[in-house]
Design a protein around this motif. Structure first.
Motif, short mmCIF file in Angstrom:
data_model
loop_
_atom_site.label_atom_id
_atom_site.label_comp_id
_atom_site.label_asym_id
_atom_site.label_seq_id
_atom_site.Cartn_x
_atom_site.Cartn_y
_atom_site.Cartn_z
N CYS A 140 -9.74 -10.89 -10.05
CA CYS A 140 -10.46 -10.92 -11.32
C CYS A 140 -11.90 -10.45 -11.08
O CYS A 140 -12.67 -11.11 -10.38
N PRO A 141 -12.28 -9.31 -11.67
CA PRO A 141 -13.63 -8.80 -11.46
C PRO A 141 -14.70 -9.63 -12.18
O PRO A 141 -15.87 -9.54 -11.85
N ILE A 142 -14.29 -10.47 -13.11
CA ILE A 142 -15.26 -11.28 -13.86
C ILE A 142 -15.70 -12.49 -13.03
O ILE A 142 -16.88 -12.75 -12.86
N CYS A 143 -14.72 -13.22 -12.49
CA CYS A 143 -15.08 -14.42 -11.72
C CYS A 143 -15.03 -14.19 -10.21
O CYS A 143 -15.30 -15.10 -9.44
N ASN A 144 -14.68 -12.98 -9.81
CA ASN A 144 -14.58 -12.62 -8.39
C ASN A 144 -13.60 -13.52 -7.62
O ASN A 144 -13.81 -13.88 -6.48
N GLY A 145 -12.51 -13.84 -8.27
CA GLY A 145 -11.49 -14.69 -7.64
C GLY A 145 -10.11 -14.34 -8.15
O GLY A 145 -9.87 -13.23 -8.65
N LYS A 146 -9.21 -15.31 -8.09
CA LYS A 146 -7.84 -15.11 -8.57
C LYS A 146 -7.85 -15.00 -10.08
O LYS A 146 -8.53 -15.75 -10.78
N CYS A 147 -7.05 -14.06 -10.58
CA CYS A 147 -6.93 -13.90 -12.03
C CYS A 147 -6.00 -14.98 -12.57
O CYS A 147 -4.87 -15.13 -12.12
N GLU A 148 -6.48 -15.75 -13.50
CA GLU A 148 -5.69 -16.84 -14.05
C GLU A 148 -4.64 -16.37 -15.06
O GLU A 148 -3.78 -17.13 -15.46
N PHE A 149 -4.72 -15.11 -15.43
CA PHE A 149 -3.78 -14.60 -16.43
C PHE A 149 -2.55 -13.93 -15.80
O PHE A 149 -1.58 -13.65 -16.47
N GLY A 150 -2.60 -13.66 -14.51
CA GLY A 150 -1.46 -13.04 -13.84
C GLY A 150 -0.40 -14.06 -13.51
O GLY A 150 -0.67 -15.26 -13.39
N ASP A 151 0.83 -13.60 -13.37
CA ASP A 151 1.93 -14.51 -13.05
C ASP A 151 2.11 -14.72 -11.54
O ASP A 151 2.89 -15.55 -11.12
N GLY A 152 1.38 -13.95 -10.73
CA GLY A 152 1.44 -14.11 -9.29
C GLY A 152 2.67 -13.49 -8.64
O GLY A 152 2.87 -13.59 -7.45
N LYS A 153 3.50 -12.86 -9.46
CA LYS A 153 4.73 -12.27 -8.94
C LYS A 153 4.40 -10.94 -8.24
O LYS A 153 3.85 -10.03 -8.86
N PRO A 154 4.71 -10.83 -6.94
CA PRO A 154 4.42 -9.59 -6.22
C PRO A 154 5.26 -8.42 -6.77
O PRO A 154 6.39 -8.61 -7.20
N THR A 155 4.66 -7.26 -6.75
CA THR A 155 5.42 -6.09 -7.19
C THR A 155 6.21 -5.54 -6.01
O THR A 155 5.73 -5.51 -4.87
N LEU A 156 7.41 -5.15 -6.29
CA LEU A 156 8.28 -4.56 -5.27
C LEU A 156 8.03 -3.05 -5.23
O LEU A 156 7.60 -2.45 -6.22
N PRO A 157 8.30 -2.43 -4.10
CA PRO A 157 8.08 -0.98 -4.00
C PRO A 157 8.99 -0.23 -4.97
O PRO A 157 10.07 -0.70 -5.31
N ARG A 158 8.51 0.92 -5.41
CA ARG A 158 9.30 1.76 -6.31
C ARG A 158 9.61 3.07 -5.59
O ARG A 158 8.75 3.65 -4.93
N LEU A 159 10.84 3.52 -5.74
CA LEU A 159 11.25 4.79 -5.14
C LEU A 159 10.63 5.93 -5.92
O LEU A 159 10.76 6.02 -7.14
N LYS A 160 9.90 6.78 -5.20
CA LYS A 160 9.31 7.94 -5.84
C LYS A 160 9.44 9.11 -4.87
O LYS A 160 10.04 8.98 -3.83
N TYR A 161 8.91 10.21 -5.22
CA TYR A 161 8.93 11.41 -4.38
C TYR A 161 10.29 12.08 -4.26
O TYR A 161 10.48 12.91 -3.39
N LYS A 162 11.27 11.72 -5.09
CA LYS A 162 12.62 12.29 -4.96
C LYS A 162 12.58 13.82 -5.06
O LYS A 162 13.18 14.52 -4.25
N THR A 163 11.86 14.33 -6.04
CA THR A 163 11.74 15.78 -6.20
C THR A 163 10.99 16.39 -5.04
O THR A 163 11.37 17.44 -4.52
N GLU A 164 9.91 15.72 -4.60
CA GLU A 164 9.13 16.23 -3.47
C GLU A 164 9.95 16.26 -2.20
O GLU A 164 9.81 17.18 -1.39
N LEU A 165 10.81 15.27 -2.01
CA LEU A 165 11.67 15.27 -0.83
C LEU A 165 12.61 16.48 -0.85
O LEU A 165 12.78 17.15 0.16
N ALA A 166 13.18 16.76 -2.00
CA ALA A 166 14.08 17.92 -2.13
C ALA A 166 13.33 19.22 -1.90
O ALA A 166 13.81 20.12 -1.19
N ASP A 167 12.14 19.33 -2.47
CA ASP A 167 11.32 20.53 -2.29
C ASP A 167 10.90 20.70 -0.83
O ASP A 167 10.91 21.80 -0.29
N THR A 168 10.53 19.60 -0.20
CA THR A 168 10.12 19.62 1.20
C THR A 168 11.28 20.04 2.09
O THR A 168 11.12 20.83 3.02
#
Length: 148
Positions: free
Chosen positions: A76-104
């Motif tokens: 939280c940039p306002i209180c310089n600490g943990k954001c109280e509005f977030g759910d705390g759930k970590p984001t999982l990685p997302r598969l990307k670059y599929k087109t770039e892999l094929a081009d590469t």
């Protein structure tokens, strides 16, 4: 940029430099053809197996989060600490670059192909060797490229 793409691009750039170099330079690089072919084959294998490696990363992170109740709070940039509005759930990685892999992948095969054609045209690679090398990376040969 992901490692898989960066490595393949680096190999492609090297092969392109070799292809457009002076003949005596090309011959010098051809002396290490087994090394370069192995680099290309390994990079293609790495590209082709990217999804499997990604799935392992995803599953491992997901399982860890579920088994350990992992919580990650946003900053939280306002209180310089943990954001109280977030759910705390970590984001999982997302598969990307599929087109770039094929081009590469295509760029890598094209790069090694044109290096091999250059080696064939200057006479350090014969017909059978050219077919064998192209076969090893899964590419065919344009008959027009065989004209010296």
């Amino acid at each position: 940029m992901i490692y898989t793409i960066e490595k393949a691009n680096l190999i492609s750039e090297q092969l392109k430099k070799f292809t457009t170099g002076y003949t005596h330079h090309v011959v010098g690089h051809y002396s290490n053809i087994d090394f370069w072919m192995n680099e290309v084959i390994e990079a293609l294998h790495t590209i082709d197996n990217h999804k499997k490696r990604f799935d392992k990363i995803y599953d491992a992170q997901k399982n860890w989060i579920e088994e350990h109740g992992t919580v990650v709070h946003d900053y939280c940039p306002i209180c310089n600490g943990k954001c109280e509005f977030g759910d705390g759930k970590p984001t999982l990685p997302r598969l990307k670059y599929k087109t770039e892999l094929a081009d590469t992948r295509k760029d890598l095969i094209d790069s090694v192909y044109f290096f091999l054609i250059r080696c064939f045209r200057i006479g350090v690679l014969n017909n059978n060797e050219l077919y064998e090398r192209c076969n090893s990376v899964g590419t065919s040969i344009d008959p027009n490229d065989l004209i010296k």
